[in-house]
Enzyme design. Structure first.
Site, short mmCIF file in Angstrom:
data_model
loop_
_atom_site.label_atom_id
_atom_site.label_comp_id
_atom_site.label_asym_id
_atom_site.label_seq_id
_atom_site.Cartn_x
_atom_site.Cartn_y
_atom_site.Cartn_z
N GLY A 462 0.83 -1.20 0.00
CA GLY A 462 0.00 0.00 0.00
C GLY A 462 0.87 1.24 0.00
CB THR A 463 4.32 1.52 0.83
OG1 THR A 463 4.69 0.30 0.18
CG2 THR A 463 3.94 1.21 2.25
CD GLU A 671 10.06 -1.72 9.47
OE1 GLU A 671 9.50 -2.03 10.52
OE2 GLU A 671 10.57 -2.56 8.70
#
Ligand code: MOS
Length: 705
Positions: A462-463, A671
């Site tokens: 989804g990135t 992250e």
């Protein structure tokens, strides 16, 4: 034409906005049936009786699989070893290791029929004494053999000599058990054809799923194909293959028809990982100039009775600051719960809460600005491995973030800033995450219809992988983006690593670039004179050309220390009577190398910050100490931030050239966005109220107590 580094729109945006992107649960096959898991309701013991006759007689039911009738698997279903392998629970015996362990699978013609029949499976247990109290396990804590391949403990300098010490902090910080809650829960569709298995699975690791399922079921890896074109959020829980995946495959073989198995939201709280609870003790001391003299970080986290998973919470303390005497340890408390796993910025999300809270406490004791304290301890090289940084833009992040936030206007004393009846707090914390890269491959093919199709067995969580890889291939070939299609998510494609550890772009982008460059060379060799590539393609219309590239990191990891860094500034408003905390404003700056698409990249960093707010203020899985069940295992009671909870988030990257990580100079960004945020919020709450909350989440009851 420059596409790399440009804020182009998502190439899959239209498909997603219109609901046409096929996620796993959307897959429908002829003759497909539906499976529902029955999960245990005790934390530890045995199944003394399981009665599935009632369930079997329910309408539409095709099979009820329990440990009594499930096919026996090689090595009890645990043929896979670490690191890819997890200890799975595949109906091979009567043992219960945790609450919400799969103990039966019901297959029926429709989902409703399977769900109804699942409620009729009657289970009698012989319950054992479960280990469910972290506090009680502390004394029996054990050391894992290593932590992600690094030493479990570290020590540099010495703690015996008298330290030059103007101020010291010794404090314990705690973070709760949390669970991943991607919008898309885990889902698997299994189909057998001539002894070969196709799995449509929602996964961050198609090739890992392929090899894990093959080994568990005793199949050849090339007889298992895993397909996953879209992932609705992963965050680590979809990095490993959990029990439901081979169970879906077994069920499909049992009924001789395709089976779809979609986890229900409460089933996300137990059998598919989660972030372990931590208790972290940090000691930090500094001399009168604010130079750190010693730093100790001891992390305790929980694991399961099935296997060890270690939250690497003290890792960053080895490298963040220049400090001559540093000690870190990792220990584990075994609980009878589902095995925890990697959850967004594993170790760094939890560890930076403790470290950056402690540094803030130290800054107040020294009467030194918290940003200035970090500046004075900026390490010129990796102080643990004694290696040069591939690049470290920490100082630029401090400066650019402080300026954009207006840090200079902060009055230092806690409780000194107000707005009406609200207390205002401005807090700061640093951010960091390692820069990983793994081998990856890609092919670039000129197709008969004049498109270039680039393929790699990676994932888009989804990135933005579809978009960024299309940009890279198009720019390398000198073609517009609409002449290039990037395909991913099929184990038949050239291999790529797990989409975890923030490494997909850093690993796959160089492979896509190399494959596109190889195809460009082939096209150039066909050019007449200085004919442009688009004309060559037109002229050779109908002909297919393929180029393949496999790239791997060299020995740069042995010669450099590679990490990303950032600075997070947070404003909180605290209601002085009610203790309600709001976060109107976050400013964060990151040094992540080159950002390949500022639009999808910033979006991903914003998502990380939002999750950081959830970690700081809301998220907590509450374990019932009587039966090991997560009592708030649903989205009504497990709180995550919604739009109303999120104020203005201003994220950006600072200009940085990392010539080491890969030819594109791009480090991962998946992250780092969550790291530091919880500490920055806690530090802002302290600045607003004078109350230091060392236990996440910072809920109003803790402020009012
Ligand atoms: Mo990430 S927790 O490595 O998916």
């Amino acid at each position: 034409m420059s596409l790399i580094g440009t804020a182009v729109d998502r190439v899959d945006g239209d498909l997603k906005a219109t609901g046409r992107a096929p996620y796993t649960a959307d897959v429908t096959l002829p003759g497909m049936t539906h499976a529902v898991l029955v999960l245990s309701t005790i934390a530890c013991g045995r199944i003394s009786a399981i009665d599935h006759l009632d369930a079997s007689r329910m309408p539409g039911v095709l099979a009820v699989m329990t440990h009594l009738n499930a096919p026996r698997l090689p090595e009890g279903g645990n043929a896979i070893g670490p690191p890819a392998g997890r200890r799975l629970t595949l109906l091979q015996d009567d043992r219960v290791h945790y609450n919400r362990q799969p103990i039966a699978v019901v297959v029926a013609a429709t989902l409703d029929q399977a769900a109804a029949a699942a409620t009729r499976v009657k289970v009698t247990y012989e319950a054992g004494t479960a280990r469910l109290r972290f506090d009680a396990g502390r004394r029996g804590a054990h050391a894992p053999p290593d932590v992600l391949g690094e030493a479990t403990d570290s020590m540099r300098g010495s703690f015996s000599a008298a330290m030059p010490e103007a101020a010291a902090v010794v404090a314990t910080y705690t973070t709760p058990m949390e669970h991943h809650n991607p919008m898309e829960p885990h889902a698997t569709v299994a189909q057998w054809q001539d002894g070969r298995l196709t799995l449509y699975d929602t996964t961050q690791y198609i090739s890992g799923c392929q090899s894990a399922v093959a080994e568990v079921l005793g199949l050849r890896a090339d007889h298992v194909r895993v397909v996953c074109p879209y992932v609705g959020g992963g965050f680590g829980c979809k990095g490993s293959t959990w029990s439901h995946v081979p169970l879906a495959a077994l069920a499909a073989r049992e009924v001789g028809r395709p089976v779809k198995l979609v986890l229900e939201r409460p089933q996300m709280f137990g059998p598919v990982g989660g972030r372990p609870q931590t208790e972290q003790r940090v000691s930090a001391a500094a001399d009168v100039d604010g130079r750190l003299s010693c730093l100790q970080h001891d992390s305790l986290s929980h694991t399961s009775g099935l296997e060890d998973f270690t939250e690497p919470a003290a890792m960053q303390t080895r490298i963040m600051y220049a400090c001559p005497n540093v000690k870190t340890t990792h220990r584990l408390v075994t609980l009878d719960v589902g095995t925890p796993t990697f959850q967004r910025a594993p170790g760094h999300a939890t560890g930076m809460f403790a470290l950056e809270s402690a540094l803030d406490e130290l800054a107040y004791k020294l009467d030194l600005d918290p940003v200035e304290l970090r500046r004075r301890n900026e390490p010129p090289q990796d102080p643990d491995k004694q290696l040069p940084w591939s690049s470290r833009a920490m100082l630029q992040c401090y400066e650019s973030g402080a300026k954009a936030f207006g840090w200079a206007q902060r009055s230092a004393a806690p409780g000194s800033m107000h707005a009406g009846r609200e207390l205002v707090g401005l807090g700061f914390a640093a951010a960091t995450y390692p820069a990983l890269r793994s081998p990856a491959s890609a092919t670039a093919r000129l197709t008969a219809d004049g498109m270039v199709v680039v393929q790699s067995g990676t994932h888009d969580l989804g990135t933005g992988m579809y978009t960024v890889m299309t940009q890279i291939a198009a720019e390398t070939l000198g073609l517009p983006m609409n002449r290039v299609r990037f395909e991913l998510g099929d184990s038949c494609f050239p291999a790529a690593p797990v989409s975890g550890g923030s490494q997909s772009t850093a690993s796959v982008a160089p492979a896509v670039q190399a494959a596109a460059a190889a195809l460009r060379e082939e096209l150039h060799s066909l050019a007449v004179g200085d004919e442009p590539i688009a004309s060559v393609m037109k002229r050779i219309h109908g002909r297919e050309l393929v180029a393949e590239a496999s790239v791997r990191p060299g020995d740069e990891k042995r010669r450099h220390s590679m990490h990303s860094f950032g600075a997070v500034f947070v404003e909180v408003r605290v209601d002085r009577d009610l203790g309600v905390i709001r976060v109107p404003r976050v400013v964060a700056r990151y040094g992540v190398g080159r950002l390949l698409n500022p639009k999808t990249g910033r979006s991903q960093l914003i998502g990380g910050v939002v999750w950081g707010l959830g970690m700081a203020l809301m998220e907590e899985s509450v374990l019932d100490p009587r039966d090991g069940r997560i009592v708030n295992g649903n989205l009504a009671e497990y709180h995550v931030p919604t739009n109303a909870d999120v104020g203005v988030i201003d994220v950006d990257v600072v200009a940085e050239n990392d010539a080491v990580i890969n030819p594109l100079g791009a480090r991962g960004i998946g992250e780092i966005g969550i790291t530091g945020v919880a500490a920055a919020v806690a530090n802002a709450v302290y600045h607003a109220t004078g109350r230091r909350i060392r236990d996440l989440p910072i809920t109003l009851d803790k402020l009012l107590a």
